[in-house]
Design an enzyme around this catalytic site. Structure first.
Site, PDB file in Angstrom:
ATOM      1  N   GLY A 299      30.629  61.757  14.678  1.00 22.61           N
ATOM      2  CA  GLY A 299      29.587  62.454  15.422  1.00 22.61           C
ATOM      3  C   GLY A 299      28.985  63.599  14.635  1.00 22.61           C
ATOM      4  O   GLY A 299      27.780  63.848  14.690  1.00 22.61           O
ATOM      5  N   ASP A 300      29.831  64.299  13.877  1.00 24.03           N
ATOM      6  CA  ASP A 300      29.348  65.387  13.022  1.00 24.03           C
ATOM      7  C   ASP A 300      28.415  64.851  11.945  1.00 24.03           C
ATOM      8  O   ASP A 300      27.388  65.460  11.632  1.00 24.03           O
ATOM      9  CB  ASP A 300      30.530  66.103  12.361  1.00 24.03           C
TER      10      ASP A 300
END
Length: 347
Positions: A299-300
């Site tokens: 997600g980062d």
């Protein structure tokens, strides 16, 4: 759509954590009172564990934490075309020194505020022979970011010249006033981004979230986080679908003269949803049949690559989403948020 920028600058603000992972056996877990498939907050008794992992030749380490991971992926995606900085709080210790050096090696400018009497945040991931993991996290100095840091001359220099400023939802828990003021300090032409971080953040820090949402240009979250955000924003007494959540978020106030808010919703292996303010919500497929090594940092990675491409390519949200999916897919196939290893993965 705007023209492509020749040089871009991005500023990420978050909680820096030294990520350390290594193999262990039942003896190590027992000694430090840890369990498989568990995540605990560290106590003083875990300090020897952190030091043991730190000096081990076989441990894998990275300058981690959500925002710092996103900053590293942003620079990896950007290459030499611009600059990326990361700001956060750390201790004055060997962990901070290691992160600073490695962040610089990856081309990211570190703006670490050293907090007297506090230790640098660290997240230890112990992998058992059966493939299960045990997490032990100390936030320490990472949770001490305050409004005064926003007025540090070095930080202000980067803030003034940034095309995009990104902050993570965890900051709404421990530094709500800093997030609110950071949003106010950003000029209208600067993209202000928020990653929701966790479902509990939306519920436990609802006032802080609603306070800053009108200024958020790009909002990231997984399906559960976005639904929780919408429930909090609407005051609904029941759960909502992700489609209903996006409709609720569309109706939330924006500051004057701001374009429609962009919402990026990840759904694991299911298609990514993109609401860019146009008539229809876009559905973008994610890669299938890839060898999954580790979901940490995906997600980062999506956030960092999306924001880079969004600024670089004239604020084309769909193109940026595809760039984010590509970066997340590569990170998914390596251990940890390792941009060097991910660079060797073929599309």
């Amino acid at each position: 759509m705007e023209e492509q920028k020749t040089t871009i600058r991005l500023l990420f603000v978050g909680s820096p954590l030294l990520d350390i992972s290594g193999d262990c056996d039942d003896g190590v877990l027992c000694r430090f009172k840890l369990k498989e498939d568990d995540c605990v907050r560290a106590g003083p008794e875990h300090e020897p564990l952190f030091q043991r992992l730190f000096v081990s030749d076989v441990s894998r380490m990275a300058a981690g934490g959500s925002a710092q991971n996103a900053a590293r992926v942003a620079k990896w995606t950007l290459g030499p075309r611009g600059e990326v900085a990361f700001a956060g709080c750390a201790g004055d210790d060997t962990f901070e020194a290691w992160m600073r050096e490695n962040l610089q090696t990856e081309g990211v400018h570190p703006i670490y505020f050293r907090i007297p009497g506090e230790k640098t945040g660290v997240c230890a991931c112990l992998l058992s022979p059966g493939g299960k993991r045990s997490m032990c996290t100390r936030h320490g100095a990472a949770a001490k970011f305050s409004v005064r840091h926003l007025h540090d001359p070095n930080f202000k220099t980067w803030l003034d010249k940034a095309d995009c400023v990104s902050v993570v939802g965890y900051f709404l828990v421990h530094s709500p006033e800093a997030v609110a003021e950071l949003a106010e300090l950003c000029r209208p032409e600067q993209v202000f981004s928020l990653s929701l971080s966790a479902e509990y953040v939306c519920r436990s820090s609802s006032k802080a979230l609603l306070r800053v949402l009108p200024r958020v240009d790009v909002l990231f979250g997984n399906e559960a986080e976005v639904k929780a955000c919408a429930v909090v924003a609407s005051g609904a007494c029941h759960d909502v679908t992700v489609t209903e959540a996006l409709q609720i978020l569309r109706q939330l106030p924006r500051l004057p003269n701001c374009p429609p808010r962009i919402v990026v919703v990840t759904q694991g292996s299911k298609p990514l949803l993109l609401d860019d303010g146009s008539d229809d919500i876009k559905t973008l497929d994610v890669a299938k049949n890839v060898t999954v090594a580790d979901g940490v940092g995906c997600g980062d990675a999506l956030c960092g690559a999306f924001l880079t491409a969004y600024i670089r390519d004239g604020r084309d949200a769909e193109s940026a989403a595809k760039e984010g999916i590509r970066a997340a897919t590569r990170i998914l196939q390596v251990h940890g948020c390792d941009t060097t290893a991910a660079g060797a993965v073929k599309d």
